[in-house]
Design an enzyme around this catalytic site. Sequence first.
Site, short mmCIF file in Angstrom:
data_model
loop_
_atom_site.label_atom_id
_atom_site.label_comp_id
_atom_site.label_asym_id
_atom_site.label_seq_id
_atom_site.Cartn_x
_atom_site.Cartn_y
_atom_site.Cartn_z
N THR A 132 0.82 -1.20 0.00
CA THR A 132 0.00 0.00 0.00
C THR A 132 0.86 1.26 0.00
OG1 THR A 132 -1.52 1.26 1.40
CG2 THR A 132 -0.10 -0.27 2.53
N ASP A 133 0.28 2.37 -0.45
CA ASP A 133 0.99 3.66 -0.38
C ASP A 133 1.07 4.18 1.06
OD1 ASP A 133 -1.69 4.36 -0.03
OD2 ASP A 133 -1.71 5.90 -1.59
N GLU A 134 0.27 3.58 1.98
CA GLU A 134 0.23 4.10 3.36
C GLU A 134 1.57 3.91 4.07
OE1 GLU A 134 -3.18 3.38 5.72
OE2 GLU A 134 -4.54 3.57 4.03
N TYR A 157 -1.99 -0.54 10.97
CA TYR A 157 -2.11 -1.20 9.65
C TYR A 157 -0.90 -0.91 8.78
CZ TYR A 157 -3.36 -1.65 4.72
OH TYR A 157 -3.33 -1.94 3.37
N LYS A 161 2.11 -3.37 7.33
CA LYS A 161 2.40 -3.55 5.90
C LYS A 161 3.85 -3.16 5.62
CE LYS A 161 0.02 -4.59 2.91
NZ LYS A 161 -0.33 -5.94 2.35
N GLY A 290 -4.60 9.72 14.55
CA GLY A 290 -3.40 9.62 13.70
C GLY A 290 -3.70 9.65 12.21
P1 NAD Z 1 -9.74 -7.27 1.94
O1 NAD Z 1 -9.76 -7.01 3.41
O2 NAD Z 1 -10.93 -6.99 1.11
O3 NAD Z 1 -9.36 -8.80 1.68
C1 NAD Z 1 -8.36 -9.47 2.40
C2 NAD Z 1 -8.50 -10.96 2.13
O4 NAD Z 1 -7.47 -11.63 2.87
C3 NAD Z 1 -9.84 -11.55 2.59
O5 NAD Z 1 -10.37 -12.41 1.61
C4 NAD Z 1 -9.48 -12.32 3.85
O6 NAD Z 1 -10.32 -13.44 4.09
C5 NAD Z 1 -8.04 -12.74 3.55
N1 NAD Z 1 -7.28 -12.97 4.77
C6 NAD Z 1 -7.18 -12.15 5.86
N2 NAD Z 1 -6.43 -12.73 6.80
C7 NAD Z 1 -6.03 -13.93 6.30
C8 NAD Z 1 -5.22 -14.97 6.82
N3 NAD Z 1 -4.68 -14.91 8.04
N4 NAD Z 1 -4.98 -16.05 6.03
C9 NAD Z 1 -5.52 -16.11 4.78
N5 NAD Z 1 -6.32 -15.16 4.26
C10 NAD Z 1 -6.56 -14.08 5.02
O7 NAD Z 1 -8.45 -6.49 1.41
P2 NAD Z 1 -8.22 -5.72 0.03
O8 NAD Z 1 -8.71 -4.33 0.17
O9 NAD Z 1 -8.69 -6.56 -1.08
O10 NAD Z 1 -6.63 -5.65 0.03
C11 NAD Z 1 -5.86 -6.72 -0.52
C12 NAD Z 1 -4.39 -6.38 -0.40
O11 NAD Z 1 -4.10 -5.19 -1.10
C13 NAD Z 1 -3.93 -6.14 1.04
O12 NAD Z 1 -2.64 -6.69 1.18
C14 NAD Z 1 -3.89 -4.63 1.17
O13 NAD Z 1 -2.92 -4.23 2.12
C15 NAD Z 1 -3.49 -4.23 -0.23
N6 NAD Z 1 -3.96 -2.90 -0.67
C16 NAD Z 1 -5.28 -2.55 -0.55
C17 NAD Z 1 -5.70 -1.31 -1.03
C18 NAD Z 1 -7.14 -0.88 -0.96
O14 NAD Z 1 -7.45 0.27 -1.28
N7 NAD Z 1 -8.08 -1.73 -0.57
C19 NAD Z 1 -4.77 -0.44 -1.61
C20 NAD Z 1 -3.44 -0.83 -1.70
C21 NAD Z 1 -3.05 -2.08 -1.24
O1 DAU Z 2 -4.14 4.00 0.45
C1 DAU Z 2 -4.36 2.63 0.35
C2 DAU Z 2 -5.20 2.17 1.50
O2 DAU Z 2 -6.52 2.67 1.28
C3 DAU Z 2 -5.23 0.66 1.67
O3 DAU Z 2 -3.94 0.21 1.99
C4 DAU Z 2 -6.20 0.25 2.79
O4 DAU Z 2 -6.28 -1.16 2.86
C5 DAU Z 2 -7.55 0.83 2.46
O5 DAU Z 2 -8.46 0.52 3.50
C6 DAU Z 2 -7.47 2.33 2.25
O6 DAU Z 2 -7.19 3.02 3.49
P1 DAU Z 2 -7.92 4.40 3.90
O7 DAU Z 2 -7.84 4.54 5.36
O8 DAU Z 2 -7.44 5.51 3.06
O9 DAU Z 2 -9.42 4.02 3.41
P2 DAU Z 2 -10.85 4.28 4.07
O10 DAU Z 2 -11.86 3.93 3.03
O11 DAU Z 2 -10.97 3.65 5.41
O12 DAU Z 2 -10.88 5.86 4.28
C7 DAU Z 2 -10.72 6.75 3.19
C8 DAU Z 2 -10.80 8.15 3.75
O13 DAU Z 2 -12.13 8.39 4.21
C9 DAU Z 2 -9.89 8.39 4.94
O14 DAU Z 2 -9.39 9.73 4.90
C10 DAU Z 2 -10.81 8.22 6.14
C11 DAU Z 2 -12.15 8.72 5.62
N1 DAU Z 2 -13.33 8.08 6.23
C12 DAU Z 2 -13.39 6.71 6.23
C13 DAU Z 2 -14.46 6.07 6.83
C14 DAU Z 2 -14.53 4.56 6.84
C15 DAU Z 2 -14.35 8.85 6.78
O15 DAU Z 2 -14.29 10.10 6.74
N2 DAU Z 2 -15.41 8.21 7.34
C16 DAU Z 2 -15.50 6.85 7.41
O16 DAU Z 2 -16.49 6.33 7.97
#
Ligand code: NAD
Ligand code: DAU
Length: 349
Positions: A132-134, A157, A161, A290
């Site tokens: 992730t970019d985080e 988180y 990562k 944070g």
């Molecule tokens: P998600 O939470 O939707 O899915 C995670 C999956 O991993 C689920 O199917 C869950 O069952 C499985 N999982 C969790 N713990 C496990 C374990 N101990 N063993 C086996 N499987 C397990 O997540 P996502 O949003 O699809 O993200 C997928 C990947 O991409 C992650 O590594 C996340 O850090 C990365 N990522 C996500 C985003 C985003 O915006 N969602 C952006 C950048 C990177």
């Molecule tokens: O940047 C990549 C990341 O993006 C991934 O690595 C993470 O897995 C993914 O969850 C996501 O993280 P964020 O924290 O950016 O996503 P989220 O959707 O939780 O929040 C997006 C923005 O919206 C953030 O600034 C927090 C805000 N937010 C989120 C929720 C859930 C709100 O204002 N209200 C809310 O209820």
Amino acid sequence: MKKTLLITGGAGFIGSHVVRLFVNKYPDYKIVNLDALTYAGNLENLKDIEHAPNYEFVRADITEPATMNAVFEKYRPDGVIHLAAESHVDRSIADPNAFIQTNVMGTANLLNAARYLWKDNYEGKRFYHVSTDEVYGSLGETGFFLETTPYDPQSPYSASKAASDHLVRAYGNTYHLPFVLTNCSNNYGPNHFPEKLIPLFINNIRNNKPLPVYGDGKYTRDWLYVVDHARAIDMVFHNGKNGETYNIGGFNEWQNIELVKLLCKKMDEKLHREEGTSAHLITYIKDRPGHDRRYAIDANKIKNELGWEPSVTFEEGLDKTIDWYLANEEWLNHVTSGDYQKYYQEQYS
Ligand code: NAD
Ligand code: DAU
């Protein structure tokens, strides 16, 4: 079969799009989807390909080293695309341990199993770590994350990562394990679990519930349609250079409140509600502890070296996403029953 690929986390949001793309695009690859099916994993996401001859699902937990060794021994994958993770920042604030177990220890278990199976003969092998970019922390008003930006994770988180990224690079450096790593910005699209901003707000608008905007709402994220992330993963897996990192982003920054207003406008149109109805649900609430102010990716390396760029504009992607949720109310109802209600109470009450 030409190759066997192990995709972890394939029942989750991004993983399910990656599995679908690989199963359909590469009929001569065997795709093994390994997932523990936590609250975020859902096999309904893969109904359309579950009977494909080149697909197999394995329910297993990456935190169990012996199980990982056994899975690697049984399937003998040539490549791993590792997405399994705990992924929600708010949950990591409430309970960091699951993140350390899955994201750090789970990644270490996979690295060890790959290294053991491949026994230092790495010809044709590749470990792809999806991150992730985080990990880069927070930007001010200007600037972008580059592949060379120092790590500065701010939440449990992102720290977990970051630790997993360091482990992958350390195995590359120490044991010459062939790896590629990508750091991607915020994804959105179908099958996104409704704890994250966009699907949560679509679901709340659908149910006329408040839209909980954290703090002043001026936090900024760079949004990418999930299918474009899956396309990028395909390109990096096949054409990326060993040991390299690629940033992936949407060239698409939005302040949360501006995004929420656009979403409200579109939802009013699609639900045939009077303009302004959904915006009335916007409620500013206590900030996330944070909270990172701004993320923005410079994705020019992957663009220039591999020819990847987003194929879907934000307006198109948002339309496709809303349409998917409105056409898949059963999916939404399933995933928001049971434990979800408890989570929602604890997070927002
Ligand atoms: P998600 O939470 O939707 O899915 C995670 C999956 O991993 C689920 O199917 C869950 O069952 C499985 N999982 C969790 N713990 C496990 C374990 N101990 N063993 C086996 N499987 C397990 O997540 P996502 O949003 O699809 O993200 C997928 C990947 O991409 C992650 O590594 C996340 O850090 C990365 N990522 C996500 C985003 C985003 O915006 N969602 C952006 C950048 C990177
Ligand atoms: O940047 C990549 C990341 O993006 C991934 O690595 C993470 O897995 C993914 O969850 C996501 O993280 P964020 O924290 O950016 O996503 P989220 O959707 O939780 O929040 C997006 C923005 O919206 C953030 O600034 C927090 C805000 N937010 C989120 C929720 C859930 C709100 O204002 N209200 C809310 O209820």
